[in-house]
Design a protein around this motif. Structure first.
Motif, mmCIF file in Angstrom:
data_model
loop_
_atom_site.group_PDB
_atom_site.id
_atom_site.type_symbol
_atom_site.label_atom_id
_atom_site.label_comp_id
_atom_site.label_asym_id
_atom_site.label_seq_id
_atom_site.Cartn_x
_atom_site.Cartn_y
_atom_site.Cartn_z
ATOM 1 N N GLN A 181 -4.863 -67.739 -8.901
ATOM 2 C CA GLN A 181 -4.635 -67.314 -10.014
ATOM 3 C C GLN A 181 -4.504 -65.427 -9.761
ATOM 4 O O GLN A 181 -4.901 -65.205 -8.602
ATOM 5 C CB GLN A 181 -6.361 -67.168 -10.382
ATOM 6 C CG GLN A 181 -6.801 -68.748 -11.182
ATOM 7 C CD GLN A 181 -8.069 -68.807 -11.441
ATOM 8 O OE1 GLN A 181 -8.588 -68.380 -11.729
ATOM 9 N NE2 GLN A 181 -7.690 -69.754 -12.845
ATOM 10 N N ALA A 182 -3.597 -64.875 -10.596
ATOM 11 C CA ALA A 182 -3.821 -63.924 -10.534
ATOM 12 C C ALA A 182 -5.166 -63.085 -9.638
ATOM 13 O O ALA A 182 -5.932 -63.079 -10.686
ATOM 14 C CB ALA A 182 -3.376 -63.427 -12.024
ATOM 15 N N LEU A 193 -3.404 -60.540 -5.444
ATOM 16 C CA LEU A 193 -1.921 -60.853 -6.619
ATOM 17 C C LEU A 193 -1.958 -60.763 -7.659
ATOM 18 O O LEU A 193 -2.898 -61.109 -8.791
ATOM 19 C CB LEU A 193 -2.049 -62.245 -5.412
ATOM 20 C CG LEU A 193 -2.112 -62.692 -3.988
ATOM 21 C CD1 LEU A 193 -2.226 -63.943 -3.783
ATOM 22 C CD2 LEU A 193 -0.441 -62.174 -3.938
ATOM 23 N N LYS A 194 -0.588 -60.555 -7.935
ATOM 24 C CA LYS A 194 0.263 -60.968 -9.306
ATOM 25 C C LYS A 194 1.007 -61.916 -9.625
ATOM 26 O O LYS A 194 1.640 -62.364 -8.966
ATOM 27 C CB LYS A 194 0.545 -59.295 -9.440
ATOM 28 C CG LYS A 194 0.325 -58.284 -9.397
ATOM 29 C CD LYS A 194 0.655 -57.216 -9.988
ATOM 30 C CE LYS A 194 -0.134 -56.069 -9.145
ATOM 31 N NZ LYS A 194 0.391 -54.642 -8.989
ATOM 32 N N THR A 206 5.098 -64.002 -7.086
ATOM 33 C CA THR A 206 5.231 -65.344 -7.265
ATOM 34 C C THR A 206 7.158 -65.925 -6.252
ATOM 35 O O THR A 206 7.430 -64.802 -7.019
ATOM 36 C CB THR A 206 5.328 -66.624 -8.325
ATOM 37 O OG1 THR A 206 4.096 -66.231 -8.805
ATOM 38 C CG2 THR A 206 6.013 -67.541 -7.923
ATOM 39 N N VAL A 221 1.314 -67.663 -8.595
ATOM 40 C CA VAL A 221 0.224 -67.231 -8.726
ATOM 41 C C VAL A 221 0.474 -67.173 -10.298
ATOM 42 O O VAL A 221 0.945 -66.964 -11.286
ATOM 43 C CB VAL A 221 0.061 -65.532 -8.660
ATOM 44 C CG1 VAL A 221 -0.867 -64.809 -9.099
ATOM 45 C CG2 VAL A 221 0.792 -65.021 -6.621
#
Length: 123
Positions: A13-14, A86-87, A91, A121
């Motif tokens: 997940q973000a 992570l954003k 990806t 993500v």
């Protein structure tokens, strides 16, 4: 023959974190400067991070500075990419690459590549 094998990708997940690993099958791992690149569908393979042979010099793409950390363990022939916060735009398929010359931030400058590991993500 130099072989690179990445692992550690997955779905996160973000805001989450992942650590990618790349094991290099070479008796002369310390002669190689290592990079991480990523490629999203339909886009070019972009530079993410670089580390020199001894591990005391690193460079990052602006988009990942402060969130990603590249490191290496020469005793284990392994280079890592620690990815935090992570954003969704992170990806991509992530590739590690090796070259026998100093700093490079273009894919064409690297001689050896792994098969890639998918990072996804979700928002």
């Amino acid at each position: 023959q130099v072989q690179l094998v990445e692992s550690g990708g997955g779905l996160v997940q973000a805001g989450g974190s992942l650590r990618l690993s790349c094991v290099v099958s070479s008796r002369t791992f310390t002669r190689y400067y290592m990079g991480w690149f990523r490629q999203a569908p339909g886009l070019d393979r972009d530079f993410v991070a670089f580390i020199n042979w001894i591990g005391d010099s690193t460079y990052y793409a602006d988009s990942v500075k402060g969130r990603f950390t590249i490191s290496r363990d020469n005793a284990l022939n392994t280079v890592y990419l620690e990815m935090n916060n992570l954003k969704p735009e992170d990806t991509a398929v992530y590739y590690c690459a090796a070259r026998a010359r100093p700093y490079g931030n273009f894919a064409g400058q690297y001689d050896h590549w792994g098969q890639g590991t998918q990072v996804t993500v979700s928002s």
